[in-house]
Design a protein around this motif. Sequence first.
Motif, PDB file in Angstrom:
ATOM      1  N   MET A   1     -37.569  64.150-121.839  1.00 27.48           N
ATOM      2  CA  MET A   1     -37.768  63.839-123.240  1.00 27.48           C
ATOM      3  C   MET A   1     -39.223  63.984-123.600  1.00 27.48           C
ATOM      4  O   MET A   1     -40.075  63.361-123.030  1.00 27.48           O
ATOM      5  N   LYS A   2     -39.544  64.993-124.441  1.00 28.86           N
ATOM      6  CA  LYS A   2     -40.994  65.255-125.050  1.00 28.86           C
ATOM      7  C   LYS A   2     -41.239  64.562-126.215  1.00 28.86           C
ATOM      8  O   LYS A   2     -40.345  64.633-127.316  1.00 28.86           O
ATOM      9  N   ILE A   3     -42.372  63.735-126.361  1.00 30.52           N
ATOM     10  CA  ILE A   3     -42.594  63.001-127.345  1.00 30.52           C
ATOM     11  C   ILE A   3     -44.129  63.830-127.747  1.00 30.52           C
ATOM     12  O   ILE A   3     -45.153  64.007-126.822  1.00 30.52           O
ATOM     13  N   TYR A   4     -44.412  63.894-129.151  1.00 35.04           N
ATOM     14  CA  TYR A   4     -45.626  64.753-129.285  1.00 35.04           C
ATOM     15  C   TYR A   4     -46.392  63.696-130.068  1.00 35.04           C
ATOM     16  O   TYR A   4     -45.882  62.652-130.641  1.00 35.04           O
ATOM     17  N   TYR A  91     -36.048  62.819-137.791  1.00 35.60           N
ATOM     18  CA  TYR A  91     -36.759  62.690-136.191  1.00 35.60           C
ATOM     19  C   TYR A  91     -35.813  61.913-135.355  1.00 35.60           C
ATOM     20  O   TYR A  91     -35.196  61.045-135.700  1.00 35.60           O
ATOM     21  N   TYR A 115     -43.862  61.052-132.213  1.00 31.19           N
ATOM     22  CA  TYR A 115     -42.693  61.659-132.823  1.00 31.19           C
ATOM     23  C   TYR A 115     -41.940  62.327-131.669  1.00 31.19           C
ATOM     24  O   TYR A 115     -42.503  63.136-130.749  1.00 31.19           O
ATOM     25  N   LYS A 116     -40.739  62.354-131.733  1.00 31.81           N
ATOM     26  CA  LYS A 116     -39.667  63.520-130.986  1.00 31.81           C
ATOM     27  C   LYS A 116     -38.748  64.117-131.909  1.00 31.81           C
ATOM     28  O   LYS A 116     -38.202  63.635-132.885  1.00 31.81           O
ATOM     29  N   GLN A 124     -37.453  71.364-129.165  1.00 35.83           N
ATOM     30  CA  GLN A 124     -38.510  71.673-128.544  1.00 35.83           C
ATOM     31  C   GLN A 124     -39.084  72.934-128.609  1.00 35.83           C
ATOM     32  O   GLN A 124     -40.323  73.540-128.866  1.00 35.83           O
ATOM     33  N   HIS A 127     -40.403  73.590-132.359  1.00 31.12           N
ATOM     34  CA  HIS A 127     -41.674  72.687-132.726  1.00 31.12           C
ATOM     35  C   HIS A 127     -42.787  73.266-132.796  1.00 31.12           C
ATOM     36  O   HIS A 127     -43.467  73.140-134.011  1.00 31.12           O
TER      37      HIS A 127
END
Length: 154
Positions: A1-4, A91, A115-116, A124, A127
């Motif tokens: 899980m990528k969180i920016y 989101y 945010y994800k 992703q 993004h």
Amino acid sequence: MKIYTFHRKQNLPISLEKGWEFLSNPKNLKTITPDYMSFDILSGADRPMYPGQIIQYIVTPILGIKTKWVTEITHVKDNEYFVDEQRFGPYALWHHKHFIKEIDGGVEMEDIIDYKVPMGILGQMVHPFLVKPKLEEIFEYRQKKLTELFGEYK
């Protein structure tokens, strides 16, 4: 899980009280959102900001697709900060911290958004050329609009 994380600061030549009054009023969000996004508050902005407040919007972020967005104000410390979190919307995660502090000759407003994006690996992949540039565009508009409203910090 990528969180920016998205981070932006802006200085304005106004008092802390004036900055907080504007920033903490949900009705002002429409003023600092690009017109093409057709931002409309449906409910929840009829009282001063408080923890637990639910605000419902309709927004058109991309391709003319109307999206319902529901946020909750989870934390408020008058004249310092507030936090809004998405409860329903575009989101997979949206946690937006708004800080304001007095500086010499004005205030510093700071936004930190964690945010994800939805749709896993596909999200992703889009993004870098869809989501991130859109957030940058929105906050560039916001910065320009706030400068128009309150003047340039020197």
